[in-house]
Motif scaffolding. Structure first.
Motif, PDB file in Angstrom:
ATOM      1  N   ASN A 163     -10.558  -7.856  -0.011  1.00  0.00           N
ATOM      2  CA  ASN A 163     -11.502  -8.927  -0.341  1.00  0.00           C
ATOM      3  C   ASN A 163     -10.860 -10.304  -0.234  1.00  0.00           C
ATOM      4  O   ASN A 163     -10.892 -11.110  -1.160  1.00  0.00           O
ATOM      5  N   GLU A 193      -5.122  -6.426   3.184  1.00  0.00           N
ATOM      6  CA  GLU A 193      -6.080  -7.428   2.699  1.00  0.00           C
ATOM      7  C   GLU A 193      -7.194  -6.735   1.936  1.00  0.00           C
ATOM      8  O   GLU A 193      -7.875  -5.843   2.466  1.00  0.00           O
ATOM      9  N   SER A 233      -1.153   4.670   5.694  1.00  0.00           N
ATOM     10  CA  SER A 233      -1.287   3.211   5.568  1.00  0.00           C
ATOM     11  C   SER A 233      -0.917   2.488   6.865  1.00  0.00           C
ATOM     12  O   SER A 233       0.158   2.716   7.439  1.00  0.00           O
ATOM     13  N   ILE A 234      -1.794   1.582   7.301  1.00  0.00           N
ATOM     14  CA  ILE A 234      -1.504   0.815   8.514  1.00  0.00           C
ATOM     15  C   ILE A 234      -0.441  -0.249   8.225  1.00  0.00           C
ATOM     16  O   ILE A 234       0.285  -0.661   9.122  1.00  0.00           O
ATOM     17  N   ASN A 235      -0.327  -0.659   6.980  1.00  0.00           N
ATOM     18  CA  ASN A 235       0.722  -1.626   6.634  1.00  0.00           C
ATOM     19  C   ASN A 235       2.097  -0.965   6.574  1.00  0.00           C
ATOM     20  O   ASN A 235       3.117  -1.609   6.813  1.00  0.00           O
ATOM     21  N   ARG A 246      -0.805   4.201   0.399  1.00  0.00           N
ATOM     22  CA  ARG A 246      -1.810   5.147   0.892  1.00  0.00           C
ATOM     23  C   ARG A 246      -1.239   6.014   2.018  1.00  0.00           C
ATOM     24  O   ARG A 246      -0.539   5.495   2.894  1.00  0.00           O
ATOM     25  N   SER A 298       0.860  -1.186   0.000  1.00  0.00           N
ATOM     26  CA  SER A 298       0.000   0.000   0.000  1.00  0.00           C
ATOM     27  C   SER A 298       0.891   1.229   0.000  1.00  0.00           C
ATOM     28  O   SER A 298       1.921   1.246   0.673  1.00  0.00           O
TER      29      SER A 298
HETATM   30  C1  LIG Z   1     -11.204  -3.016  -2.056  1.00  0.00           C
HETATM   31  C2  LIG Z   1     -10.979  -3.231  -0.583  1.00  0.00           C
HETATM   32  C3  LIG Z   1     -11.243  -4.457  -0.048  1.00  0.00           C
HETATM   33  C4  LIG Z   1     -10.999  -4.704   1.328  1.00  0.00           C
HETATM   34  N1  LIG Z   1     -11.191  -5.953   1.837  1.00  0.00           N
HETATM   35  C5  LIG Z   1     -10.828  -6.230   3.118  1.00  0.00           C
HETATM   36  C6  LIG Z   1     -10.865  -7.555   3.629  1.00  0.00           C
HETATM   37  O1  LIG Z   1     -11.195  -8.506   2.942  1.00  0.00           O
HETATM   38  N2  LIG Z   1     -10.494  -7.755   4.905  1.00  0.00           N
HETATM   39  C7  LIG Z   1     -10.077  -6.718   5.728  1.00  0.00           C
HETATM   40  O2  LIG Z   1      -9.738  -6.966   6.866  1.00  0.00           O
HETATM   41  N3  LIG Z   1     -10.030  -5.455   5.272  1.00  0.00           N
HETATM   42  C8  LIG Z   1     -10.389  -5.179   3.989  1.00  0.00           C
HETATM   43  N4  LIG Z   1     -10.299  -3.902   3.499  1.00  0.00           N
HETATM   44  C9  LIG Z   1      -9.895  -2.826   4.387  1.00  0.00           C
HETATM   45  C10 LIG Z   1      -8.364  -2.641   4.350  1.00  0.00           C
HETATM   46  O3  LIG Z   1      -7.740  -3.661   5.095  1.00  0.00           O
HETATM   47  C11 LIG Z   1      -8.046  -1.277   4.913  1.00  0.00           C
HETATM   48  O4  LIG Z   1      -8.496  -0.299   3.983  1.00  0.00           O
HETATM   49  C12 LIG Z   1      -6.584  -1.076   5.223  1.00  0.00           C
HETATM   50  O5  LIG Z   1      -6.422   0.172   5.863  1.00  0.00           O
HETATM   51  C13 LIG Z   1      -5.741  -1.133   3.948  1.00  0.00           C
HETATM   52  O6  LIG Z   1      -4.379  -1.126   4.273  1.00  0.00           O
HETATM   53  P1  LIG Z   1      -3.496   0.215   4.270  1.00  0.00           P
HETATM   54  O7  LIG Z   1      -3.969   1.077   5.427  1.00  0.00           O
HETATM   55  O8  LIG Z   1      -2.103  -0.289   4.518  1.00  0.00           O
HETATM   56  O9  LIG Z   1      -3.686   0.890   2.969  1.00  0.00           O
HETATM   57  C14 LIG Z   1     -10.540  -3.647   2.151  1.00  0.00           C
HETATM   58  C15 LIG Z   1     -10.276  -2.389   1.569  1.00  0.00           C
HETATM   59  C16 LIG Z   1     -10.492  -2.187   0.222  1.00  0.00           C
HETATM   60  C17 LIG Z   1     -10.166  -0.823  -0.370  1.00  0.00           C
END
Ligand SMILES: Cc1cc2nc3c(=O)[nH]c(=O)nc-3n(C[C@H](O)[C@H](O)[C@H](O)COP(=O)(O)O)c2cc1C
Length: 193
Positions: free
Chosen positions: A85, A83, A17-19, A14, A12
């Motif tokens: 979906n 993650e 981002s939490i990752n 973003r 990510s």
């Molecule tokens: C298209 C999409 C699908 C997602 N599906 C899941 C999921 O299956 N499981 C989950 O725990 N979070 C899901 N999320 C939430 C993400 O884990 C969350 O947005 C997280 O902050 C993304 O990581 P980042 O902060 O490092 O960008 C989804 C987010 C998006 C945009």
């Protein structure tokens, strides 16, 4: 023998981002375990969406070649994977797909992935901590890219409360899992150095 070098990056780019927070914690754990982390952002390696026609027309983008070169100078990698979906992010898939197209003369295919060791982690707001997505990423890395992936997977749930003020993991058990994973990553990478 020099200290093993480990690339650390998130799937990510973003803002907030939490990752990316896990990248910081993992880099620290790798350093503590005696490795030398190189934290990067895929934002600095912008790649178009993979398209075979694009590759035929323009060749492989410089950013993909640079990523492969970077990996060649390291013995391992830690990937913090969001993650989406129950799978992993298209940004990460696209980067790995482009990297898989890079061939280097005199080397077997998939040079960035062979002879290197990978560890996987994820952070999500849910209780499962992105674990389902990591199983998909493991499958691609092992079956598709021929990579050695450690069995440990650092799935960090309930993101809002997951990180302490110093950037480390707040939950003792999860912090211990990250430390153990970093230790094994450095040890295994050391054997490849
Ligand atoms: C298209 C999409 C699908 C997602 N599906 C899941 C999921 O299956 N499981 C989950 O725990 N979070 C899901 N999320 C939430 C993400 O884990 C969350 O947005 C997280 O902050 C993304 O990581 P980042 O902060 O490092 O960008 C989804 C987010 C998006 C945009």
């Amino acid at each position: 023998m020099s200290a093993p070098k480990i690339v650390v990056f998130a799937g990510s780019v973003r803002t907030g981002s939490i990752n990316q927070k896990l990248v910081v914690a993992a880099a620290k754990a790798i350093e503590t375990a005696g490795g030398v982390p190189t934290a990067i952002s895929l934002k600095d390696y912008a790649l178009p969406l993979y398209d075979g026609d694009l590759q035929s027309r323009d060749g492989i983008p410089e950013a993909a070649k640079q990523l492969v070169e970077l990996f060649l100078g390291h013995q391992g990698a830690f990937i913090a994977s969001p993650e989406y979906n129950a799978s992993f992010s298209p940004l990460l898939k696209n980067a790995l797909d482009w990297m898989s197209r890079v061939n280097i003369e005199g080397r077997p295919p998939l040079p960035a992935f062979k002879q290197r060791v990978f560890a996987l982690g994820a952070v999500s707001n849910g209780a499962m901590g992105g674990y389902r997505g990591l199983t998909q990423l493991r499958s691609m890395m092992e079956l598709g890219l021929g990579a050695l992936v450690l069995p440990e997977m650092v799935a960090v749930g309930n993101a809002a409360a997951a990180f302490a003020d110093d950037g480390g993991l707040a939950n003792e058990k999860v912090a211990a899992l990250l430390a153990q994973t970093a230790g094994r990553l450095v040890e295994t990478a050391g054997a490849l150095a």
